[in-house]
Design a protein around this motif. Structure first.
Motif, PDB file in Angstrom:
ATOM      1  N   VAL A   1      -6.211   4.061  -6.462  1.00 43.36           N
ATOM      2  CA  VAL A   1      -5.526   2.970  -5.765  1.00 43.36           C
ATOM      3  C   VAL A   1      -6.578   2.077  -5.135  1.00 43.36           C
ATOM      4  N   GLU A   2      -6.401   0.752  -5.287  1.00 48.97           N
ATOM      5  CA  GLU A   2      -7.356  -0.195  -4.721  1.00 48.97           C
ATOM      6  C   GLU A   2      -6.602  -1.364  -4.086  1.00 48.97           C
ATOM      7  N   GLU A   3      -6.925  -1.650  -2.821  1.00 53.98           N
ATOM      8  CA  GLU A   3      -6.322  -2.773  -2.086  1.00 53.98           C
ATOM      9  C   GLU A   3      -7.093  -4.049  -2.398  1.00 53.98           C
ATOM     10  N   HIS A   4      -6.360  -5.135  -2.621  1.00 58.39           N
ATOM     11  CA  HIS A   4      -6.934  -6.462  -2.819  1.00 58.39           C
ATOM     12  C   HIS A   4      -6.264  -7.403  -1.815  1.00 58.39           C
ATOM     13  N   THR A   5      -6.697  -8.643  -1.777  1.00 56.39           N
ATOM     14  CA  THR A   5      -6.152  -9.596  -0.816  1.00 56.39           C
ATOM     15  C   THR A   5      -4.659  -9.815  -0.987  1.00 56.39           C
ATOM     16  N   ARG A   6      -4.200 -10.020  -2.211  1.00 61.83           N
ATOM     17  CA  ARG A   6      -2.805 -10.358  -2.444  1.00 61.83           C
ATOM     18  C   ARG A   6      -1.990  -9.258  -3.116  1.00 61.83           C
ATOM     19  N   PHE A   7      -2.627  -8.163  -3.489  1.00 60.91           N
ATOM     20  CA  PHE A   7      -1.915  -7.103  -4.191  1.00 60.91           C
ATOM     21  C   PHE A   7      -2.672  -5.787  -4.072  1.00 60.91           C
ATOM     22  N   THR A   8      -2.013  -4.711  -4.475  1.00 60.64           N
ATOM     23  CA  THR A   8      -2.614  -3.382  -4.546  1.00 60.64           C
ATOM     24  C   THR A   8      -2.495  -2.924  -5.990  1.00 60.64           C
ATOM     25  N   THR A   9      -3.572  -2.343  -6.527  1.00 60.95           N
ATOM     26  CA  THR A   9      -3.538  -1.872  -7.911  1.00 60.95           C
ATOM     27  C   THR A   9      -3.589  -0.346  -7.963  1.00 60.95           C
ATOM     28  N   VAL A  10      -2.999   0.177  -9.027  1.00 60.77           N
ATOM     29  CA  VAL A  10      -3.047   1.605  -9.329  1.00 60.77           C
ATOM     30  C   VAL A  10      -3.467   1.715 -10.791  1.00 60.77           C
ATOM     31  N   GLU A  11      -4.493   2.510 -11.056  1.00 60.61           N
ATOM     32  CA  GLU A  11      -4.947   2.731 -12.429  1.00 60.61           C
ATOM     33  C   GLU A  11      -5.092   4.228 -12.669  1.00 60.61           C
ATOM     34  N   ALA A  12      -4.902   4.626 -13.926  1.00 63.36           N
ATOM     35  CA  ALA A  12      -5.075   6.035 -14.295  1.00 63.36           C
ATOM     36  C   ALA A  12      -5.396   6.133 -15.779  1.00 63.36           C
ATOM     37  N   GLU A  13      -6.297   7.036 -16.107  1.00 70.25           N
ATOM     38  CA  GLU A  13      -6.582   7.328 -17.513  1.00 70.25           C
ATOM     39  C   GLU A  13      -5.432   8.183 -18.038  1.00 70.25           C
ATOM     40  N   VAL A  14      -4.998   7.900 -19.267  1.00 77.08           N
ATOM     41  CA  VAL A  14      -3.880   8.631 -19.864  1.00 77.08           C
ATOM     42  C   VAL A  14      -4.411   9.500 -21.001  1.00 77.08           C
ATOM     43  N   PRO A  15      -4.316  10.817 -20.860  1.00 76.83           N
ATOM     44  CA  PRO A  15      -4.803  11.695 -21.928  1.00 76.83           C
ATOM     45  C   PRO A  15      -3.903  11.644 -23.158  1.00 76.83           C
TER      46      PRO A  15
ATOM     47  N   GLY B   1       0.815  -1.211   0.000  1.00 78.24           N
ATOM     48  CA  GLY B   1       0.000   0.000   0.000  1.00 78.24           C
ATOM     49  C   GLY B   1       0.847   1.258   0.000  1.00 78.24           C
ATOM     50  N   VAL B   2       1.951   1.226   0.755  1.00 80.41           N
ATOM     51  CA  VAL B   2       2.870   2.365   0.789  1.00 80.41           C
ATOM     52  C   VAL B   2       3.516   2.554  -0.581  1.00 80.41           C
ATOM     53  N   THR B   3       3.974   1.452  -1.181  1.00 77.63           N
ATOM     54  CA  THR B   3       4.579   1.524  -2.516  1.00 77.63           C
ATOM     55  C   THR B   3       3.573   2.027  -3.531  1.00 77.63           C
ATOM     56  N   ALA B   4       2.342   1.512  -3.470  1.00 81.96           N
ATOM     57  CA  ALA B   4       1.296   1.941  -4.400  1.00 81.96           C
ATOM     58  C   ALA B   4       0.951   3.415  -4.198  1.00 81.96           C
ATOM     59  N   ALA B   5       0.911   3.868  -2.947  1.00 79.70           N
ATOM     60  CA  ALA B   5       0.626   5.280  -2.677  1.00 79.70           C
ATOM     61  C   ALA B   5       1.730   6.173  -3.232  1.00 79.70           C
ATOM     62  N   ALA B   6       2.983   5.746  -3.082  1.00 83.53           N
ATOM     63  CA  ALA B   6       4.097   6.515  -3.640  1.00 83.53           C
ATOM     64  C   ALA B   6       4.020   6.534  -5.165  1.00 83.53           C
ATOM     65  N   LEU B   7       3.676   5.402  -5.757  1.00 83.71           N
ATOM     66  CA  LEU B   7       3.497   5.322  -7.206  1.00 83.71           C
ATOM     67  C   LEU B   7       2.386   6.268  -7.657  1.00 83.71           C
TER      68      LEU B   7
END
Length: 92
Positions: free
Chosen positions: A24-38, A5-11
């Motif tokens: 940013v979304e926490e899951h059981t085994r991983f954290t995801t980061v998504e973003a729309e790219v203009p 979560g800390v790594t994902a927040a920094a990302l």
């Protein structure tokens, strides 16, 4: 917050600094980061984005004519090194 979560927040913070709006979304085994790219993202911002993604375990870009471009990254959570990791009978 977990280490992933800390790594994902920094990302996410680095992606924000590059002009994106990450989620940013926490899951059981991983954290995801998504973003729309203009379409207007500059070459310098792309370089910043790619440097930020180096901290992720996996990343990619989904591009469609209907939904544009979505950048995604996955940061895995650490697996415990002791104890009953996978349940009875589980061996590494």
């Amino acid at each position: 917050m977990s280490a992933s979560g800390v790594t994902a927040a920094a990302l996410a913070a680095r992606l924000s600094a590059a002009g994106l709006s990450p989620r940013v979304e926490e899951h059981t085994r991983f954290t995801t980061v998504e973003a729309e790219v203009p379409d207007t993202l500059s070459a310098d911002s792309w370089r910043e984005v790619l440097h930020a993604l180096a901290d992720a375990d996996r990343f990619g870009l989904v591009a469609t004519s209907l939904n544009g471009r979505t950048l995604w990254a996955v940061v895995r959570k650490a697996v415990p090194t002791t104890g009953d990791v996978g349940g009875p009978g589980y061996q590494r």
